[in-house]
Scaffold this active site. Structure first.
Site, PDB file in Angstrom:
ATOM      1  N   ASP A 425      27.649 -20.282  49.820  1.00 32.82           N
ATOM      2  CA  ASP A 425      27.962 -19.164  50.710  1.00 32.82           C
ATOM      3  C   ASP A 425      29.426 -18.772  50.506  1.00 32.82           C
ATOM      4  O   ASP A 425      30.173 -19.447  49.797  1.00 32.82           O
ATOM      5  CB  ASP A 425      27.726 -19.654  52.152  1.00 32.82           C
ATOM      6  CG  ASP A 425      27.769 -18.518  53.170  1.00 32.82           C
ATOM      7  OD1 ASP A 425      27.577 -17.355  52.786  1.00 32.82           O
ATOM      8  OD2 ASP A 425      28.003 -18.808  54.364  1.00 32.82           O
ATOM      9  N   GLU A 428      32.279 -14.532  47.795  1.00 32.05           N
ATOM     10  CA  GLU A 428      32.613 -13.166  47.327  1.00 32.05           C
ATOM     11  C   GLU A 428      33.995 -13.117  46.674  1.00 32.05           C
ATOM     12  O   GLU A 428      34.189 -12.204  45.852  1.00 32.05           O
ATOM     13  CB  GLU A 428      32.564 -12.195  48.518  1.00 32.05           C
ATOM     14  CG  GLU A 428      31.162 -11.974  49.056  1.00 32.05           C
ATOM     15  CD  GLU A 428      30.572 -13.177  49.771  1.00 32.05           C
ATOM     16  OE1 GLU A 428      31.362 -13.929  50.372  1.00 32.05           O
ATOM     17  OE2 GLU A 428      29.352 -13.362  49.697  1.00 32.05           O
ATOM     18  N   ASP A 598      23.791 -12.050  55.963  1.00 27.72           N
ATOM     19  CA  ASP A 598      23.838 -12.141  57.416  1.00 27.72           C
ATOM     20  C   ASP A 598      23.361 -10.857  58.069  1.00 27.72           C
ATOM     21  O   ASP A 598      24.141 -10.027  58.518  1.00 27.72           O
ATOM     22  CB  ASP A 598      25.272 -12.452  57.855  1.00 27.72           C
ATOM     23  CG  ASP A 598      25.736 -13.783  57.290  1.00 27.72           C
ATOM     24  OD1 ASP A 598      24.872 -14.577  56.879  1.00 27.72           O
ATOM     25  OD2 ASP A 598      26.949 -14.013  57.255  1.00 27.72           O
TER      26      ASP A 598
END
Ligand SMILES: *[C@@H]1O[C@H](CO)[C@@H](O)[C@H](O)[C@H]1NC(C)=O
Ligand SMILES: *[C@@H]1O[C@H](CO)[C@@H](O)[C@H](O)[C@H]1NC(C)=O
Ligand SMILES: *[C@@H]1O[C@H](CO)[C@@H](O)[C@H](O)[C@H]1NC(C)=O
Ligand SMILES: *[C@@H]1O[C@H](CO)[C@@H](O)[C@H](O)[C@H]1NC(C)=O
Ligand SMILES: *[C@@H]1O[C@H](CO)[C@@H](O)[C@H](O)[C@H]1NC(C)=O
Ligand SMILES: *[C@@H]1O[C@H](CO)[C@@H](O)[C@H](O)[C@H]1NC(C)=O
Ligand SMILES: *[C@@H]1O[C@H](CO)[C@@H](O)[C@H](O)[C@H]1NC(C)=O
Ligand SMILES: CC(=O)N[C@H]1CO[C@H](CO)[C@@H](O)[C@@H]1O
Length: 907
Positions: A425, A428, A598
């Site tokens: 997770d 980015e 999300d």
């Protein structure tokens, strides 16, 4: 055919003026002139020279470019425009290996043609009579920090792709900007850039065919789709750097385009059989007991739970590679994992890239191996879940060794948390500290929270549902390899680095020097604001070749994916690693799967999950895909959760996941949702070999398993914008209820024969909508496409291990011509390179089912029955060997076919 005919030049009568109302400061840019055009057989090269005074609008114009055109296969054309010095950044081969060319292609069969316009330079890509791409729509701009290229398109184009986004699957065609820049995008809002980047679009022109255009470029970019003032349709690339590295694939069908793209980006990686089981997760399980209680509650509710997950809750202060000593103590975690393994269940936890800058071994070892990102010779710090944190530099050649070491230690089968799969997770990469991030400690969310309350339960407290003296057994399904520990002393090191962190020069393709890397003159529409905001600073220079984050930001998630997959692989070398990531770049599907991030517990996100999933599975070649079932943020409702459970049963990756602070949403929390879950898991598991077979096909050929309707009915204009229905494999059309409080859905039935999954009733589609009504919360319309043969398990099971022991059934759904076909692929379900496989083709015609193929793998179960749909009781009158199924318009014949060789069945 001679090559000179393929490279037609010059173009006659091409429009060459840029739109007079371009609106940008590049209108006056001079464009380029082509010269020194050389035909080398399969390739063509030319020099491109700036055709006038530089306009230097967003950086400086490059004077000398090169053009390379390659016929790489009969369906693929590669067109590259790059700087003559080869200093401008190009996506590294180590991250995106280039496809190989076929040196033996037959040019007579080449589907695409390249046409060159010399002055001003532009080009066309043509398929037969159809112009697919035409860059005469504006002058080419190639500057140090900005590239522009515009192509004309046909009016009202049907365009798909250009992810990651939550806009419509069929992209808007006016005033539309798609920004590509990885971003932690809570709530996945539409019209913004999200976690990943896939610069490929599919242009579907109905009867005139389909093609794909992939721009291999990882720089931040805005892709604009709009009409010029005189009403002509265009698509325009505006990138902050890199080169124009285009791959055109010829189709001509949507499926062909997907398969041809898979030859470039790589076919997706095969997953283990168990990964298609049902997964449960949430953020906010307070301790290992709560996690174990969920496992127990699923079991008591008789809802099959294949894999239990844990979010960052398990970590000590949210530091990766640590356990909360009170809430998730090691011995209890080992008990939990052991218990799951002994019950043929699995366990997965989350790992983030950011490592806490504190006294913890992962940090100390990383400092010692000097693998964290540096900025100006000091380790770069941001703020993520654990507070102040540092980030591994995936370009550093020592980072893999470091990552492997942490995995071998923390996830050790002998003394650690022996996970079966991995969830990554925040890659980015996400940084809570907004640019310029002078004081990351001020954004250390967790550190600033009030002290956590003591655990509600105090040890000793047996894990619920476990025998009180339950001890982890040392035998587990893992096959650990030799352990690799980083050598040397573990001391924090403030020492000066000796690693090279500097940009290379000409010919290296690592990036032009002297660029404005934080605030470039051209601004893309990044929803996070400036490029470096809430992520890693874009002026960071990586170790190794000296790539800068400005150019490689969009690769961070995929590079972490590759390193994490390798780390999982070396722990258990013989089995397929499951890694689910948030951030992806083109090609990520050949390493990992993806969840859609999300989202929120809203009907809108439920609906858009279909479009997103289709884009990832059918276009981007990441078929291991799914959205958080019942929604992540906000509170779900019983109705939404039930509908979402039914839909999620047809996501390849089927996981219920929920945010901290929201109401619990495990499927057993409401009777209706529990019923829905039991019912859909039953259907999903009975179909699991069909899913496994279709998924496997995609991993071999790229033929997509999940498909929008236009993939199977490419000439039916009514389906081009349909994003509420989809095909699950080639044989099942799924038409979920999409509106709150509704029990009906207006579903489109193409001109074909379908059969209702539940009643067996034949429905003749006529290219029109049919209203399906009385669809309760535990229902979802499923229609079998005529012409299909589907292998099924006769019964479902509580785990996929048990499922593999169930006998099989073959379901025949004859098409309009009375015939049907299908296939079955099986292997041991987990080997990385299975030594024996079963690959069977089923054919049905004139009352006879034939089963043929390659029978090396023996599943040790028989085909116990064959069912033929579309049979009325009248048909049945003449038969004695089959049983008529009242209410299901079908006949069933009992069989005992061992899948060890060819056979035939008369029906
Ligand atoms: C184009 O989109 C922008 C941003 O969404 C909006 O502000 C603008 O009004 C739109 N222009 C037209 C002509 O629709
Ligand atoms: C499990 O079920 C029990 C009994 O219904 C309930 O009290 C408990 O809250 C549930 N726990 C979890 C974590 O689901
Ligand atoms: C770091 O942690 C270790 C192990 O918990 C401890 O022994 C040591 O004293 C700590 N060092 C510092 C500087 O806090
Ligand atoms: C690095 O140091 C140089 C020289 O002190 C300075 O000009 C530059 O702004 C610094 N760069 C960063 C990224 O801090
Ligand atoms: C960074 O993001 C924050 C939060 O969205 C915003 O308030 C701020 O203006 C942004 N800063 C820049 C430099 O874009
Ligand atoms: C669905 O019904 C509920 C309860 O009557 C109501 O609050 C809600 O607004 C309805 N939703 C829609 C979309 O009509
Ligand atoms: C079918 O129904 C959908 C949803 O109501 C609608 O958007 C679509 O236009 C209809 N299609 C046809 C061909 O009538
Ligand atoms: C599309 C949408 O609903 N976006 C919302 C997602 O959640 C964030 C945070 O709560 C909101 O800011 C967005 O508007």
């Amino acid at each position: 055919m001679k090559l000179s005919l393929l490279f037609l030049a010059p173009l006659v009568g091409a429009a060459v003026l840029s739109s007079p109302h371009d609106g940008s400061s590049t209108t006056q840019c001079p464009g380029y002139r082509a010269s020194n055009v050389k035909n080398h057989g399969q390739t063509l090269t030319a020099d491109l020279t700036l055709a006038g005074k530089p306009c230097n609008s967003y950086g400086s114009d490059l004077k000398d470019l090169k053009l390379l055109v390659e016929y790489q296969t009969e369906d693929r054309l590669h067109v590259m425009i790059y700087d003559a010095d080869e200093q401008v950044y190009q996506v590294p081969e180590s991250v995106f290996p280039r496809p190989s060319s076929d040196s033996t292609i037959n040019f007579k069969k080449e589907a695409l043609q390249f046409k060159l316009q010399h002055d001003p330079f532009s080009f066309q890509v043509v398929r037969g009579e159809e112009v697919l791409f035409d860059t005469s729509a504006s002058h080419l701009v190639f500057q140090s920090q900005y590239l522009k290229l515009r192509t004309w398109l046909t009016n009202e184009p049907n365009l798909y792709g250009l992810g990651e986004h939550t806009d419509s699957l069929h992209l808007p065609t006016t005033n539309y900007t798609r920004t590509l820049w990885s971003r932690d995008a809570y709530g996945i809002p539409s019209d913004t850039n999200l976690y990943g980047n896939h610069p490929i679009y599919v242009d579907h022109r109905g009867e005139a065919g389909t093609h794909g255009v992939f721009l291999l470029n990882s720089n931040g970019m805005d892709i604009k789709i709009d009409q010029s003032d005189d009403g002509r349709q265009y698509l325009e690339y505006n990138t902050l750097g890199g080169v124009f590295d285009f791959y055109f694939v010829a189709g001509p069908t949507p499926k062909d385009v997907s398969m041809q793209y898979a030859e470039i980006a790589g076919t997706p990686v095969m997953q283990s059989y168990w990964t298609f089981g049902f997964h449960q997760c949430r953020y906010g399980y307070q301790d290992v007991y709560a996690v174990a209680e969920v496992v127990l509650n699923y079991s008591q509710a008789a809802i099959p739970l294949e894999t239990m997950w844990t979010d960052i809750d398990y970590m000590d202060g949210r530091k990766v590679f640590t356990l909360d000593p009170q809430r998730f103590p090691l011995h209890k975690m080992r008990q939990l994992v052991s218990y799951l393994h002994q019950h043929d269940q699995h366990y997965i936890v989350m790992v983030d890239p950011a490592v806490s800058d504190s006294n913890n071994t992962a940090f100390l070892r990383g400092m010692e191996q000097d693998i964290f990102l540096h900025r100006n010779d000091t380790v770069y710090r941001g703020a993520v879940w654990p507070g102040v944190a540092v980030f591994p530099d995936w370009f550093d050649s020592d980072t893999q060794d470091y990552w492997n070491g942490e995995f071998n230690d923390f996830f050790s089968a002998e003394h650690g948390v022996n996970i079966d799969g991995l969830w990554i997770d925040m890659n980015e990469a996400s940084n809570f500290c907004p640019w310029p991030c002078a004081d990351p400690a001020a954004f250390a969310v967790y550190d600033n929270l009030p002290p956590a309350p003591p655990p509600v339960r105090s040890p000793p407290y047996p894990l619920p549902g476990f025998p009180p003296d339950f001890q982890p057994s040392s035998s587990s399904s893992s096959k650990p390899s030799e352990k690799k520990k980083p050598s040397g002393k573990r001391t924090p090191s403030g020492k000066k680095t000796h690693k090279k962190r500097a940009q290379s020069g000409k010919g290296k393709k690592t990036g032009l020097p002297n660029r404005e890397l934080i605030d470039p003159p051209f601004h893309i529409a990044n929803a996070a604001g400036s490029l470096s905001n809430l992520t890693i600073d874009t002026d960071i220079v990586h170790a190794g070749e000296g790539y800068v984050e400005y150019d490689t930001h969009n690769l961070y998630g995929t590079m972490m994916s590759m390193a994490s997959r390798d780390a999982m692989q070396q722990r258990r070398p013989s089995v397929r690693p499951l890694v689910i990531t948030r951030s992806t770049f083109a090609g990520a599907g050949s390493h990992v799967g993806h969840w859609l991030g999300d989202n929120l517990s809203t009907w809108d996100k439920y609906r858009v999950s279909i479009a997103e999933m289709l884009a990832f599975a059918s276009i981007f070649q990441i078929p291991m895909i799914g959205s958080d079932v019942c929604g992540f943020g906000d509170d779900t409702t019983e109705q939404l959760c039930a509908r979402w459970a039914m839909l999620g049963g047809f996501y390849p990756f089927f996981r219920n996941h929920n945010n901290y602070g929201q109401i619990p949403q495990e499927f057993y929390r409401w009777p209706t949702v529990a019923d829905a879950a039991r019912k859909v898991i039953d259907i999903r598991y009975r179909l699991l070999d069909y899913l496994y077979t279709s998924f496997h096909t995609q991993t071999v050929t790229g033929e997509p398993f999940l498909q929008p309707l236009f993939y199977l009915y490419p000439e039916d204009r009514n389906v081009f914008t349909n994003q509420q229905q989809f095909f699950y494999g080639n044989s099942l059309m799924i038409s979920p209820v999409t509106e709150e409080n509704s029990t009906s859905v207006s579903a489109y039935f193409p001109d074909d024969l379908f059969y209702d999954w539940f009643t067996g009733k034949a429905i003749r589609g006529h290219g029109a909508n049919i209203t399906l009504s009385n669809i309760g919360l535990t229902d979802i319309p499923i229609h079998i496409r005529g012409g299909s043969i589907i292998p099924l398990r006769r019964d479902s099971a509580m785990t996929t291990t048990e499922l593999r022991r169930q006998g099989m059934e073959v379901l025949i759904a004859p098409g309009l011509d009375g015939t049907a076909s299908g296939e079955l692929y099986m292997d041991d379900g987990e080997s990385l390179n299975p030594s024996r496989t079963l690959q069977v083709q089923f054919h049905y015609s004139a009352g006879k089912l034939s089963i043929q193929g390659q029978f090396e793998y023996n599943p040790d179960v028989a085909v116990e029955s064959v069912t033929l749909l579309g049979q009325t009781s009248k048909h049945h009158g003449s038969r004695s060997d089959v049983e008529y199924n009242a209410g299901r318009e079908s006949v069933t014949k009992k069989t005992n076919i061992k899948l060890t060789g060819s056979s035939e069945v008369q029906l």
